[in-house]
Design a protein around this motif. Structure first.
Motif, mmCIF file in Angstrom:
data_model
loop_
_atom_site.group_PDB
_atom_site.id
_atom_site.type_symbol
_atom_site.label_atom_id
_atom_site.label_comp_id
_atom_site.label_asym_id
_atom_site.label_seq_id
_atom_site.Cartn_x
_atom_site.Cartn_y
_atom_site.Cartn_z
ATOM 1 N N MET A 128 18.053 89.507 20.377
ATOM 2 C CA MET A 128 19.222 88.657 20.129
ATOM 3 C C MET A 128 20.526 89.329 20.577
ATOM 4 O O MET A 128 21.282 88.744 21.357
ATOM 5 N N PRO A 129 20.802 90.577 20.131
ATOM 6 C CA PRO A 129 22.015 91.230 20.657
ATOM 7 C C PRO A 129 21.935 91.459 22.153
ATOM 8 O O PRO A 129 22.958 91.375 22.852
ATOM 9 N N ALA A 130 20.706 91.701 22.650
ATOM 10 C CA ALA A 130 20.560 91.922 24.102
ATOM 11 C C ALA A 130 21.003 90.677 24.874
ATOM 12 O O ALA A 130 21.641 90.795 25.930
ATOM 13 N N GLY A 131 20.677 89.511 24.348
ATOM 14 C CA GLY A 131 21.086 88.262 25.004
ATOM 15 C C GLY A 131 22.604 88.185 25.135
ATOM 16 O O GLY A 131 23.133 87.815 26.181
ATOM 17 N N ILE A 132 23.303 88.563 24.058
ATOM 18 C CA ILE A 132 24.779 88.540 24.071
ATOM 19 C C ILE A 132 25.301 89.535 25.114
ATOM 20 O O ILE A 132 26.188 89.213 25.923
ATOM 21 N N ILE A 133 24.713 90.736 25.099
ATOM 22 C CA ILE A 133 25.193 91.795 26.013
ATOM 23 C C ILE A 133 24.899 91.427 27.466
ATOM 24 O O ILE A 133 25.737 91.624 28.358
ATOM 25 N N PHE A 134 23.688 90.892 27.720
ATOM 26 C CA PHE A 134 23.327 90.526 29.102
ATOM 27 C C PHE A 134 24.317 89.500 29.665
ATOM 28 O O PHE A 134 24.769 89.623 30.799
ATOM 29 N N VAL A 135 24.606 88.493 28.857
ATOM 30 C CA VAL A 135 25.539 87.462 29.331
ATOM 31 C C VAL A 135 26.928 88.066 29.550
ATOM 32 O O VAL A 135 27.612 87.743 30.526
#
Lengths: 325, 352
Positions: A217-224
């Motif tokens: 979930m945090p990875a999704g935010i960071i990737f975007v």
């Protein structure tokens, strides 16, 4: 050999503290039950029971491996979450995601204030009506009739920003919770529950939930965020200014008594032109950071939950979660 | 707090005095049928009948073990103390001790949290809606708060000084609907839980045990047992696990993400009957901001915070309980497979 194994098993509870000892005791209880089932299987010469107990024994080995992974590396997940490539200067990926979401929330609040303020200015102009009455005679006129057309786009803008704020707040709530509890509660409890066959599905689901929400979930935010940064840097600083610094929208005062052709309608058209010119400045914050980020995060979370829950024992139908997107 | 029936002495009495004897009779009948089938198979030298009889012996044994394990399973989960669980995982926990009570406590708290979010959003929505409908008349040839245009007739400009809340109202309306859904879903999940405590265990579990011992009814009994265990154990277990995080999730004891939002829980701030006259007069004479600040938002307005609160309520009242339900449904499929049955619960998932 069997006696040594038994002594080692009995020593396991002494080797760990807190939840690890409970997990070790769960393994021992499970192993005792398996031994009983295996003995019955041997006694009545039943291959099904023997195969069942052997299969469960392999599951216990998998469980022991999971515990070793969790303990031995002090959490592989922690190592991933502290990877400098993803943390953007913060201690962990979760902190980086929370900082990013906080920043987005602040920007969204400013956007909402700006939109609301402009909406207010336009509505005041749109509501103006001029009256002049004296001893029963007179006239009423509204020469600001061009302004009401602008309230619909502002209403839609408010709705979109409202969604975006709610999305960002929900994503932050989930990441904050899993940051505090994924490693200390979900993973250990999932491992303990996974020991017993009747609760293996629940245990696997809890482990999958913990990992997905903690990492994906945090990875999704960071990737975007990283994609956005790349997009902005490729297009140059001018593009960044043009697309990411929302400001106010000028609305000229309307005189409701002034009915000369074009004098007020031009003001409404000017306000519309300003609105259209400023609209793209909101795209970066509202659509890319606030909408796409949490949506990608939730999709990664749901995909991870499906894959990992299958891997750990019970595949979950995540279609209900993906519908939240 | 509703006491889980599954933990009551009455349930255990019912299990031991009614269901166990019934299951035992069914088991004896099954054993006789198996024995006769085996003998017939031997007599007519039909290996299919003999193999069937041998398989049934194993299943009968599994039924017997299931009966013992499942009844002790309920006893085990009834005896779990959530404070001990919290100590094991080194978590600060202030909820009820019983796992079943903790599950109920989670949903009650989720409903309370969602209701607070609903109230805060509604406060803003109501304020903006009322303000948006107000009008003001500004006299021509103005002199401070009035003007010469009103002395000798009725000359001036009619406006709606607060007419510009379309954007905020749209944003708040969206979140109001979402928060209302979160609140209703919390109550919905709470009703399901209470129904499980009062109905599922008494109804499905004993019938499942009895049916599984009957010849040719095993699959049906297995499905009933799977559903009973999953919804009586796994669903509350997940909710109780979430309740271990209760202090953080609900920001107890305020049940508000930000204590300053408590200003919006009391809607008595609104001026009720004097609003129409007083506010219109006030806006016409003292200006629009006076009315807004004095009558409707004396402590300031926080629309973005209210919307964010609604988003958090969605996670607490909708998302997490839905995960508990998903886990229970996944567990039904898993347990049914364990008993040798495949169950398609996709339609139930669509309902979720």
């Amino acid at each position: 050999m069997k006696k040594i194994l038994l002594v080692l098993l009995l020593l396991i509870p002494l080797a760990f503290a807190s939840w690890q000892s409970v997990a070790a005791m769960a393994i021992i209880i499970s192993m005792t039950l398996l031994a009983a089932v295996f003995a019955v299987g041997m006694g009545i010469e039943n291959e099904t029971l023997k195969a069942l107990s052997k299969d469960e024994f392999y599951q216990l080995i998998v469980l022991a491996l999971l515990m070793v992974i969790l303990l031995g590396t002090d959490g592989i997940l922690d190592a991933i979450s502290q990877s400098s490539a993803l943390t953007q200067g913060q201690p962990t990926i979760q902190d980086a995601a929370i900082v990013s979401l906080d920043d987005t929330y602040q920007n969204l609040s400013k956007c909402l204030n700006t939109i609301s303020g402009t909406d207010n200015s336009i509505a005041i102009e749109a509501s103006k009506g001029c009256s002049c009455q004296l001893t029963g005679g007179g006239y009423s006129v509204s020469a600001c009739g061009g302004f009401p057309m602008l309230s619909t786009p502002f209403s839609m803008s408010g709705s979109i920003v409202g969604y975006a704020i709610a999305e960002v707040a929900s994503a932050k709530k989930i990441i904050t919770l899993t940051k505090d509890f994924a490693l200390v509660l979900f993973l250990p409890l999932g491992i303990i529950l996974r020991t017993f066959r009747f609760s293996r599905g629940a245990g696997g689901f809890l482990i999958a939930f913990g990992i997905s929400a903690y990492i994906l979930m945090p990875a999704g935010i960071i990737f975007v965020d990283m994609l956005n940064e790349q997009f902005m840097s490729d297009e140059g600083a001018g593009y960044r200014d043009e697309y990411s610094n929302p400001g106010g929208i000028d609305v000229k005062k309307c005189d409701p008594c002034e009915t000369a052709f074009g004098s007020n309608s031009d003001k409404a058209v000017d306000a519309y032109g300003n609105l259209r010119a400023n609209l793209k400045k909101y795209l970066y914050i509202i659509l890319l950071k606030a909408t796409l980020g949490p949506a990608v995060a939730l999709l990664l979370f749901a995909g991870g939950l499906k894959a990992l829950s299958g891997l750990f024992g019970a595949e979950v139908d995540v279609s209900a979660i993906t519908r939240f997107v | 707090m509703v006491v889980a029936t599954v933990c009551s002495p009455e349930f255990m009495d019912f299990l031991t005095s009614t269901i166990f004897p019934l299951a035992a009779y069914a088991g004896i009948i099954t054993a006789i049928i198996i024995a006769v089938s085996f003998m017939v198979g031997q007599a007519i030298r039909n290996p299919k009948v003999t193999v069937w009889a041998k398989t049934e012996v194993v299943q009968l044994f599994i039924s017997f073990v299931s009966l013992l394990l499942l009844s002790s399973l309920f006893g085990f989960f009834c005896s779990i103390d959530m404070h001990n669980i919290a100590d094991i995982f080194e978590i600060t926990y202030s909820g009820p001790s019983s796992m079943f009570d903790a599950a109920e406590d989670y949903l009650v708290s989720a409903a309370r949290y969602s209701h607070n979010a609903l109230t805060v959003v509604r406060y803003h929505l109501e304020g903006y809606t009322v303000l948006g409908c107000m009008g003001a008349f500004k006299c021509a040839y103005s002199m401070d708060h009035t003007g010469w245009g009103c002395w000798f007739g009725f000359s001036g400009t009619q406006t709606q000084p607060f007419g510009g809340y379309a954007a905020l109202n749209a944003a708040l309306n969206t979140i109001f609907n979402s928060t209302l859904m979160s609140y209703l879903m919390s109550l919905n999940y709470l009703m399901i839980l209470l129904y499980i405590y009062k109905g599922f265990a008494f109804f499905l579990f004993p019938i499942g045990i009895f049916m599984r011992s009957m010849p040719y009814m095993r699959s049906f009994g297995s499905v009933l047992i799977s559903i009973a265990i999953s919804f009586s154990i796994i669903y509350p277990l997940f909710l109780a696990t979430f309740n271990l995080m209760g202090d953080s999730i609900f920001n107890k004891p305020d049940y508000l993400p930000d204590p300053s939002l408590s200003n919006f829980l009391d809607e008595d701030t609104y001026p009720e009957h004097v609003a129409g006259v007083g506010a219109t007069l006030g806006s016409a004479t003292y200006g629009a901001d006076f009315v807004k600040d004095v009558y409707y938002f004396p402590n300031g307005e926080k629309p973005a915070e209210a919307i964010a609160f609604g988003g958090m309520a969605f996670v607490v009242g909708f998302f997490l309980p839905s995960l508990a339900m998903l886990a229970a449904v996944a567990s039904v499929v898993y347990l049914a497979r364990l008993y040798g049955e495949e169950v398609d619960l996709s339609r139930i998932m669509q309902m979720v």
